[in-house]
Write a protein that holds these residues in place. Structure first.
Motif, PDB file in Angstrom:
ATOM      1  N   ALA A  48     -12.890   0.463   2.739  1.00  0.00           N
ATOM      2  CA  ALA A  48     -13.422   1.802   3.007  1.00  0.00           C
ATOM      3  C   ALA A  48     -14.043   1.881   4.396  1.00  0.00           C
ATOM      4  CB  ALA A  48     -14.446   2.180   1.945  1.00  0.00           C
ATOM      5  N   ALA A  49     -14.747   0.823   4.811  1.00  0.00           N
ATOM      6  CA  ALA A  49     -15.378   0.821   6.133  1.00  0.00           C
ATOM      7  C   ALA A  49     -14.319   0.867   7.234  1.00  0.00           C
ATOM      8  CB  ALA A  49     -16.264  -0.411   6.292  1.00  0.00           C
ATOM      9  N   ILE A  50     -13.238   0.119   7.066  1.00  0.00           N
ATOM     10  CA  ILE A  50     -12.167   0.130   8.068  1.00  0.00           C
ATOM     11  C   ILE A  50     -11.470   1.485   8.069  1.00  0.00           C
ATOM     12  CG2 ILE A  50      -9.963  -0.887   8.755  1.00  0.00           C
ATOM     13  CD1 ILE A  50     -11.035  -3.579   7.605  1.00  0.00           C
ATOM     14  N   GLU A  51     -11.200   2.035   6.893  1.00  0.00           N
ATOM     15  CA  GLU A  51     -10.557   3.351   6.824  1.00  0.00           C
ATOM     16  C   GLU A  51     -11.401   4.426   7.501  1.00  0.00           C
ATOM     17  OE1 GLU A  51      -9.844   3.788   2.617  1.00  0.00           O
ATOM     18  OE2 GLU A  51      -7.802   3.001   2.802  1.00  0.00           O
ATOM     19  N   SER A  52     -12.723   4.283   7.436  1.00  0.00           N
ATOM     20  CA  SER A  52     -13.600   5.296   8.021  1.00  0.00           C
ATOM     21  C   SER A  52     -13.557   5.309   9.547  1.00  0.00           C
ATOM     22  CB  SER A  52     -15.039   5.098   7.542  1.00  0.00           C
ATOM     23  OG  SER A  52     -15.628   3.965   8.167  1.00  0.00           O
ATOM     24  N   ILE A  53     -13.104   4.229  10.177  1.00  0.00           N
ATOM     25  CA  ILE A  53     -13.052   4.201  11.644  1.00  0.00           C
ATOM     26  C   ILE A  53     -11.631   4.273  12.191  1.00  0.00           C
ATOM     27  CG2 ILE A  53     -15.244   2.977  11.870  1.00  0.00           C
ATOM     28  CD1 ILE A  53     -13.586   0.428  12.527  1.00  0.00           C
ATOM     29  N   LEU A  54     -10.648   4.407  11.301  1.00  0.00           N
ATOM     30  CA  LEU A  54      -9.262   4.528  11.762  1.00  0.00           C
ATOM     31  C   LEU A  54      -9.099   5.796  12.588  1.00  0.00           C
ATOM     32  CD1 LEU A  54      -7.172   3.560   8.613  1.00  0.00           C
ATOM     33  CD2 LEU A  54      -7.363   2.275  10.729  1.00  0.00           C
ATOM     34  N   PRO A  55      -8.294   5.740  13.636  1.00  0.00           N
ATOM     35  CA  PRO A  55      -7.987   6.965  14.381  1.00  0.00           C
ATOM     36  C   PRO A  55      -7.368   7.979  13.425  1.00  0.00           C
ATOM     37  CG  PRO A  55      -7.177   5.045  15.554  1.00  0.00           C
ATOM     38  CD  PRO A  55      -7.648   4.574  14.219  1.00  0.00           C
ATOM     39  N   GLY A  56      -7.557   9.266  13.680  1.00  0.00           N
ATOM     40  CA  GLY A  56      -7.124  10.344  12.793  1.00  0.00           C
ATOM     41  C   GLY A  56      -5.696  10.258  12.314  1.00  0.00           C
ATOM     42  N   ASP A  57      -4.730   9.918  13.184  1.00  0.00           N
ATOM     43  CA  ASP A  57      -3.329   9.900  12.783  1.00  0.00           C
ATOM     44  C   ASP A  57      -2.955   8.651  12.006  1.00  0.00           C
ATOM     45  OD1 ASP A  57      -3.640   8.288  14.985  1.00  0.00           O
ATOM     46  OD2 ASP A  57      -1.711   8.809  15.874  1.00  0.00           O
ATOM     47  N   SER A  58      -3.836   7.653  11.930  1.00  0.00           N
ATOM     48  CA  SER A  58      -3.527   6.413  11.221  1.00  0.00           C
ATOM     49  C   SER A  58      -3.965   6.453   9.771  1.00  0.00           C
ATOM     50  CB  SER A  58      -4.218   5.228  11.900  1.00  0.00           C
ATOM     51  OG  SER A  58      -3.737   5.078  13.201  1.00  0.00           O
ATOM     52  N   ALA A  59      -4.810   7.396   9.409  1.00  0.00           N
ATOM     53  CA  ALA A  59      -5.376   7.402   8.067  1.00  0.00           C
ATOM     54  C   ALA A  59      -4.309   7.596   6.999  1.00  0.00           C
ATOM     55  CB  ALA A  59      -6.440   8.482   7.943  1.00  0.00           C
ATOM     56  N   GLN A  60      -3.298   8.429   7.240  1.00  0.00           N
ATOM     57  CA  GLN A  60      -2.255   8.631   6.252  1.00  0.00           C
ATOM     58  C   GLN A  60      -1.383   7.383   6.163  1.00  0.00           C
ATOM     59  OE1 GLN A  60      -3.185  11.191   8.210  1.00  0.00           O
ATOM     60  NE2 GLN A  60      -3.904  12.450   6.541  1.00  0.00           N
ATOM     61  N   GLY A  61      -1.166   6.945   4.937  1.00  0.00           N
ATOM     62  CA  GLY A  61      -0.285   5.795   4.722  1.00  0.00           C
ATOM     63  C   GLY A  61      -0.876   4.494   5.182  1.00  0.00           C
ATOM     64  N   SER A  62      -2.185   4.432   5.293  1.00  0.00           N
ATOM     65  CA  SER A  62      -2.792   3.217   5.814  1.00  0.00           C
ATOM     66  C   SER A  62      -2.750   2.067   4.834  1.00  0.00           C
ATOM     67  CB  SER A  62      -4.235   3.486   6.223  1.00  0.00           C
ATOM     68  OG  SER A  62      -5.001   3.825   5.089  1.00  0.00           O
ATOM     69  N   THR A  63      -2.418   2.309   3.593  1.00  0.00           N
ATOM     70  CA  THR A  63      -2.377   1.228   2.626  1.00  0.00           C
ATOM     71  C   THR A  63      -0.984   0.650   2.447  1.00  0.00           C
ATOM     72  OG1 THR A  63      -2.143   2.785   0.822  1.00  0.00           O
ATOM     73  CG2 THR A  63      -4.376   2.070   1.342  1.00  0.00           C
ATOM     74  N   ASN A  64      -0.030   1.055   3.252  1.00  0.00           N
ATOM     75  CA  ASN A  64       1.318   0.484   3.145  1.00  0.00           C
ATOM     76  C   ASN A  64       1.277  -0.995   3.424  1.00  0.00           C
ATOM     77  OD1 ASN A  64       2.463   2.908   2.584  1.00  0.00           O
ATOM     78  ND2 ASN A  64       3.157   3.302   4.662  1.00  0.00           N
ATOM     79  N   HIS A  65       1.947  -1.759   2.574  1.00  0.00           N
ATOM     80  CA  HIS A  65       2.017  -3.209   2.776  1.00  0.00           C
ATOM     81  C   HIS A  65       2.925  -3.540   3.945  1.00  0.00           C
ATOM     82  CE1 HIS A  65       2.977  -7.375   2.278  1.00  0.00           C
ATOM     83  NE2 HIS A  65       4.215  -7.072   2.034  1.00  0.00           N
ATOM     84  N   ASP A  66       4.042  -2.925   3.980  1.00  0.00           N
ATOM     85  CA  ASP A  66       5.066  -3.294   4.950  1.00  0.00           C
ATOM     86  C   ASP A  66       5.752  -2.006   5.384  1.00  0.00           C
ATOM     87  OD1 ASP A  66       7.280  -4.242   6.284  1.00  0.00           O
ATOM     88  OD2 ASP A  66       7.774  -5.742   4.775  1.00  0.00           O
ATOM     89  N   ARG A  67       5.758  -1.726   6.662  1.00  0.00           N
ATOM     90  CA  ARG A  67       6.288  -0.463   7.148  1.00  0.00           C
ATOM     91  C   ARG A  67       7.805  -0.388   7.098  1.00  0.00           C
ATOM     92  NH1 ARG A  67       2.661  -2.344  11.006  1.00  0.00           N
ATOM     93  NH2 ARG A  67       0.640  -1.519  10.627  1.00  0.00           N
ATOM     94  N   THR A  68       8.469  -1.530   6.994  1.00  0.00           N
ATOM     95  CA  THR A  68       9.925  -1.505   7.066  1.00  0.00           C
ATOM     96  C   THR A  68      10.612  -2.061   5.840  1.00  0.00           C
ATOM     97  OG1 THR A  68       9.960  -3.663   8.115  1.00  0.00           O
ATOM     98  CG2 THR A  68       9.898  -1.738   9.570  1.00  0.00           C
ATOM     99  N   GLY A  69       9.906  -2.766   4.997  1.00  0.00           N
ATOM    100  CA  GLY A  69      10.573  -3.434   3.887  1.00  0.00           C
ATOM    101  C   GLY A  69      10.025  -3.036   2.547  1.00  0.00           C
ATOM    102  N   PRO A  70      10.266  -3.887   1.546  1.00  0.00           N
ATOM    103  CA  PRO A  70       9.832  -3.570   0.203  1.00  0.00           C
ATOM    104  C   PRO A  70       8.308  -3.522   0.105  1.00  0.00           C
ATOM    105  CG  PRO A  70      10.639  -5.813   0.317  1.00  0.00           C
ATOM    106  CD  PRO A  70      10.928  -5.168   1.634  1.00  0.00           C
ATOM    107  N   LYS A  71       7.795  -2.700  -0.797  1.00  0.00           N
ATOM    108  CA  LYS A  71       6.359  -2.544  -0.962  1.00  0.00           C
ATOM    109  C   LYS A  71       5.739  -3.770  -1.622  1.00  0.00           C
ATOM    110  CE  LYS A  71       6.135   1.502   0.763  1.00  0.00           C
ATOM    111  NZ  LYS A  71       6.188   1.491   2.154  1.00  0.00           N
ATOM    112  N   ASN A  72       6.415  -4.424  -2.527  1.00  0.00           N
ATOM    113  CA  ASN A  72       5.859  -5.577  -3.234  1.00  0.00           C
ATOM    114  C   ASN A  72       6.925  -6.642  -3.381  1.00  0.00           C
ATOM    115  OD1 ASN A  72       3.183  -4.551  -3.977  1.00  0.00           O
ATOM    116  ND2 ASN A  72       4.382  -3.005  -5.050  1.00  0.00           N
ATOM    117  N   TRP A  73       6.507  -7.868  -3.264  1.00  0.00           N
ATOM    118  CA  TRP A  73       7.409  -9.000  -3.464  1.00  0.00           C
ATOM    119  C   TRP A  73       7.074  -9.618  -4.800  1.00  0.00           C
ATOM    120  CZ3 TRP A  73      10.223 -12.065   0.461  1.00  0.00           C
ATOM    121  CH2 TRP A  73      10.535 -11.295   1.556  1.00  0.00           C
ATOM    122  N   GLU A  74       8.061  -9.860  -5.582  1.00  0.00           N
ATOM    123  CA  GLU A  74       7.855 -10.519  -6.861  1.00  0.00           C
ATOM    124  C   GLU A  74       8.276 -11.968  -6.708  1.00  0.00           C
ATOM    125  OE1 GLU A  74       6.412  -9.035  -9.380  1.00  0.00           O
ATOM    126  OE2 GLU A  74       6.340  -7.157  -8.279  1.00  0.00           O
TER     127      GLU A  74
END
Length: 182
Positions: free
Chosen positions: A155-181
């Protein structure tokens, strides 16, 4: 005498493997030097709003959680702390120089399961997305020692993110699968 030659042969192989590993690591450090690293911390850094003990895992190229970046202060795995202030994030890994990432260089924060050679339970790692001083997009991975403090750190890191970075900030991987099994 019949044990001496095999012993010398094994020692020679071990020495050659160690030398190749050292040469490979030095080559990686030279390759990653243009990426820069952290930024110069402001002379008067704001007081930390949140501090957490972490196990630093690795820093990778953004979206490529298996491609390590050997950056100054973040080249080796170890125990450390993450301090978040209004100015940015300070990363301190034991035995390394501190790394400061200004808030403007942050690109996101989120959960991850895998980084380099470390696979943990689902969302067991915290991923910090940022841009190095050399302009390279990077992700740094941590395991928060006290799971109760993980939410406060995120939450502390999210509160200081630049405005355009807040959306989708919890994505694990921007180009690949969301979770590895595994």
């Amino acid at each position: 005498m019949d044990k001496l030659l095999p012993t010398i042969g094994i020692l020679a192989v071990v020495i050659v493997v160690l030398l190749l590993a050292i040469m490979g690591w030095r080559r990686r450090m030279r390759r990653d030097a243009p990426a820069g690293g952290g930024y110069t911390a402001p002379a008067t850094l704001a007081a930390p709003t949140t501090t957490a003990d972490v196990l630093y895992v690795a820093t990778t190229k953004a979206g490529e959680h298996l491609e390590r970046l050997a950056l100054p202060g973040l080249a080796y795995r170890g125990k450390g702390t993450v301090e978040v202030s209004q100015d940015g994030v300070q990363l301190r890994v034991a035995g390394e120089q501190p790394v400061f990432v200004p808030a403007a260089a942050l690109s996101g924060v989120g959960a991850a399961t895998v980084a380099i050679d470390r696979v943990v339970e689902r969302d067991g790692l915290l991923r910090l997305g940022w841009t190095t001083s050399g302009g390279a997009a990077a992700d740094s991975y941590f395991r928060v020692v006290d799971p109760a403090g993980r939410g406060a750190l995120t939450a502390a890191i999210e509160s200081i993110l630049p405005g355009d970075s807040a959306q989708g900030s919890t994505n694990h991987d921007r180009t690949g699968p969301k979770n590895w099994e595994v």
